[in-house]
Design a protein around this motif. Structure first.
Motif, PDB file in Angstrom:
ATOM      1  N   ARG A 194       0.237  -3.770  -8.129  1.00  0.00           N
ATOM      2  CA  ARG A 194       1.284  -2.970  -6.904  1.00  0.00           C
ATOM      3  C   ARG A 194       2.260  -3.954  -6.242  1.00  0.00           C
ATOM      4  O   ARG A 194       1.389  -5.454  -6.630  1.00  0.00           O
ATOM      5  CB  ARG A 194      -0.470  -3.086  -5.796  1.00  0.00           C
ATOM      6  CG  ARG A 194      -1.291  -2.077  -6.620  1.00  0.00           C
ATOM      7  CD  ARG A 194      -0.572  -0.713  -6.450  1.00  0.00           C
ATOM      8  NE  ARG A 194      -2.084   0.650  -7.185  1.00  0.00           N
ATOM      9  CZ  ARG A 194      -2.895   1.166  -6.354  1.00  0.00           C
ATOM     10  NH1 ARG A 194      -2.779   0.988  -5.168  1.00  0.00           N
ATOM     11  NH2 ARG A 194      -4.158   1.405  -6.861  1.00  0.00           N
ATOM     12  N   GLU A 254       2.897  -4.665  -3.046  1.00  0.00           N
ATOM     13  CA  GLU A 254       2.519  -4.761  -2.037  1.00  0.00           C
ATOM     14  C   GLU A 254       1.171  -5.127  -1.369  1.00  0.00           C
ATOM     15  O   GLU A 254       0.765  -4.880  -0.642  1.00  0.00           O
ATOM     16  CB  GLU A 254       3.061  -4.244  -0.202  1.00  0.00           C
ATOM     17  CG  GLU A 254       4.465  -4.663  -0.872  1.00  0.00           C
ATOM     18  CD  GLU A 254       5.416  -3.614   0.682  1.00  0.00           C
ATOM     19  OE1 GLU A 254       4.383  -3.325   1.423  1.00  0.00           O
ATOM     20  OE2 GLU A 254       6.358  -3.386   0.320  1.00  0.00           O
ATOM     21  N   ARG A 255       0.179  -5.212  -2.459  1.00  0.00           N
ATOM     22  CA  ARG A 255      -1.371  -4.891  -2.212  1.00  0.00           C
ATOM     23  C   ARG A 255      -2.342  -6.602  -1.266  1.00  0.00           C
ATOM     24  O   ARG A 255      -1.296  -7.279  -1.689  1.00  0.00           O
ATOM     25  CB  ARG A 255      -2.145  -4.593  -3.638  1.00  0.00           C
ATOM     26  CG  ARG A 255      -1.910  -6.390  -4.535  1.00  0.00           C
ATOM     27  CD  ARG A 255      -3.092  -5.503  -6.287  1.00  0.00           C
ATOM     28  NE  ARG A 255      -3.108  -6.529  -7.191  1.00  0.00           N
ATOM     29  CZ  ARG A 255      -3.912  -8.101  -7.139  1.00  0.00           C
ATOM     30  NH1 ARG A 255      -3.993  -8.176  -5.840  1.00  0.00           N
ATOM     31  NH2 ARG A 255      -3.697  -8.451  -7.513  1.00  0.00           N
ATOM     32  N   CYS A 297       1.234   0.176  -2.141  1.00  0.00           N
ATOM     33  CA  CYS A 297       0.440  -0.772  -1.225  1.00  0.00           C
ATOM     34  C   CYS A 297      -1.478  -0.815  -1.877  1.00  0.00           C
ATOM     35  O   CYS A 297      -1.656  -1.622  -1.613  1.00  0.00           O
ATOM     36  CB  CYS A 297       0.117  -1.014  -0.176  1.00  0.00           C
ATOM     37  SG  CYS A 297       2.165  -0.164   0.592  1.00  0.00           S
TER      38      CYS A 297
END
Length: 524
Positions: A67, A69-70, A222
């Motif tokens: 991901r 924006e994890r 996210c």
């Protein structure tokens, strides 16, 4: 773990929290532990890759990568996140958790770290209590209002609520594969109920409802979303699209970075209305978008097709005329006709000038269902099952097994608030005396005091007809007086104890609270 029932869970849980935390290991102890760790090459039959190629093929291609924006893992980052929440971000927790815009910073964001074991639930609770004690002491020295105590009280309630749901699956692992209340097992599982195109549109965030699509795409991108919006996604899938909660469980488990089975499956069933003890929660997704993302910032971030659409139309792009679609450089549906309503009725096709260049515009789908009509149809189906006497009896058993112990202990069958489950009908042995008759003496002349006492009778069994009991003779003053006093005390204590939320079933210990401290729902 391994409790035979949930009756002693709260007591044991608090006993565990009160234990002294073990000291952190010294550097020498850490070096000794590292020396004992086995490498993958030393474990017979161990596969170095997390998943075999065959297992990897079972995961959809879009979920095989990382991901963008994890959150990143590790104990260090987990403790930094906890400290930043308790020091700065948590002040507006109560106000900010409902919106996907504000919850990114006002929320604790600890759920992935709790799920993966990077920080313990005890560490979080103990740290929160310590912060609350500091705030209470500071409040005595200052008269300035502060949102901190209220926010941390709400956060503490949710932390305990998390353990409450984990214990549900612990005590009944079958919740992963079957309905909590079996009376609902036939719903959404009849021939023709499952529509593949609806399921795929929901999974990809292409339902035609901007706020729903933004929430799903945010999850895919996210891996995290605030609780209210997660509930809305499940509600839309199970009511408006009439999808089985078991069919949507797998997709959500893949996109949730903080996937926790103990929360996942009980919550899916609660939002789908198959628990038997929770009120139906059907979200108006368009209204939710206007309430929680009024200016459309969240939609524009995750649904780029609508980035140029003004706020006036961002939540209902199907109302754009062909001319406005051309002006804002977006194609809604096939772009050749404008819907009058939400679904199925259209005006005339646009002129050739309007269509010029439209094929190069971003395309956004029309709503795949009529929101109001589909919600009404689904609620009617669920309500029909809910009203059946057999469902009420089964729901009563579910409540006894999984209902809040605070609520169960403080409420009798006669004064329990909705959702109400009718007690099972039981036949009395001909030689067995009911409780209400036990408190009644032989016929005698009723004095004014005796009549007043009789009006205070509460039938604990629920088996005696009120008209019949009202015609009974005067009770014995000794027995009747003690029973009446006991029942009145119980009733008064119930009134002052608090209320049980109809949405999430959490027992709130504030008798005059206007909203649930757990989910924020308005008290009804």
């Amino acid at each position: 773990r391994c409790l035979s029932d949930r009756d002693d869970f709260s007591k044991l849980f608090h006993k565990f929290l009160d234990q002294l935390q073990p000291p952190s290991p010294t550097r020498q102890q850490l070096d000794w532990l590292r020396a004992r760790l086995l490498t993958p090459n030393e474990i017979h039959g161990y596969c170095a890759a997390p998943l075999s190629p065959l297992e990897m093929q079972e995961i959809p291609a879009e979920h095989r990568g990382d991901r963008v924006e994890r959150q990143r893992g590790g104990e260090t980052l987990a403790l930094e996140m906890l400290d930043s929440f308790l020091d700065r971000r948590g002040a507006n927790y109560s106000k900010g958790i409902s919106s996907p815009n504000t919850s990114w910073t006002t929320g604790s964001r600890l759920s992935p770290y709790l799920t993966w074991g990077h920080v313990s639930i005890r560490r979080v609770i103990v740290s929160t209590k310590r912060k609350q004690d500091e705030l209470r002491q500071a409040k005595k020295r200052s008269s300035e209002p502060s949102p901190w105590l209220r926010s941390l009280a709400a956060f503490s309630s949710r932390i305990h609520w998390r353990s409450h749901f984990l214990q549900k699956l612990e005590s009944q692992p079958s919740l992963e594969i079957q309905d909590q209340c079996l009376a609902y097992s036939h719903l959404r599982r009849q021939p023709g109920d499952f529509k593949q195109e609806h399921y795929e549109a929901w999974c990809e965030g292409k339902t035609g409802y901007p706020f729903v699509d933004a929430c799903m795409r945010s999850l895919i991108h996210c891996g995290w979303l605030n609780f209210r919006m997660r509930a809305m996604l499940v509600s839309f899938a199970t009511y408006n699209l009439w999808l089985d909660w078991k069919q949507v469980a797998g997709h959500l488990a893949r996109v949730f970075l903080d996937y926790e089975p103990g929360i996942h499956y009980p919550q899916l069933q609660m939002q789908a209305g198959t628990t038997g003890i929770n009120a139906m929660r059907v979200y108006n997704v368009t209204k939710q978008g206007k309430d929680q993302d009024a200016d459309g910032a969240f939609i524009r971030k995750h649904v780029p097709e609508l980035r140029s659409v003004p706020t006036e139309y961002i939540h209902e792009p199907w109302t754009l005329s062909p001319g406005l679609q051309h002006k804002y450089q977006v194609t809604v549906g096939d772009g050749n006709r404008k819907p009058k309503g939400i679904h199925g009725m259209f005006e005339q096709a646009p002129s050739p000038d309007d269509c010029a260049g439209a094929k190069n515009f971003p395309r956004y789908p029309l709503p795949i269902v009529d929101e109001k009509a589909s919600a009404k149809e689904a609620k009617d189906k669920v309500s029909a099952v809910r009203k059946q006497e057999s469902t009420k009896i089964e729901a009563q058993q579910v409540f006894l097994r999984h209902g809040s112990r605070s609520r169960r202990d403080h409420q009798t069958n006669s004064d329990r608030t909705e959702p109400r489950a009718a007690p099972a009908k039981r036949s009395l042995d001909k030689n067995q005396t009911s409780l209400s008759k036990f408190a009644v003496a032989s016929p005698a002349k009723k004095t004014k005091t005796a009549v007043q006492e009789q009006k205070g009778v509460v039938d604990l069994t629920g088996l005696e007809n009120s008209a019949k009991s009202s015609s009974m003779s005067a009770p014995s003053s000794t027995i009747k007086g003690s029973i009446t006093s006991f029942l009145v005390d119980v009733q008064r204590s119930d009134d002052l104890k608090g209320f049980n939320c109809r949405v999430c079933t959490y027992y709130n210990e504030k008798p005059y609270g206007l909203a649930c401290s757990m989910c924020g729902s308005t008290r009804e």
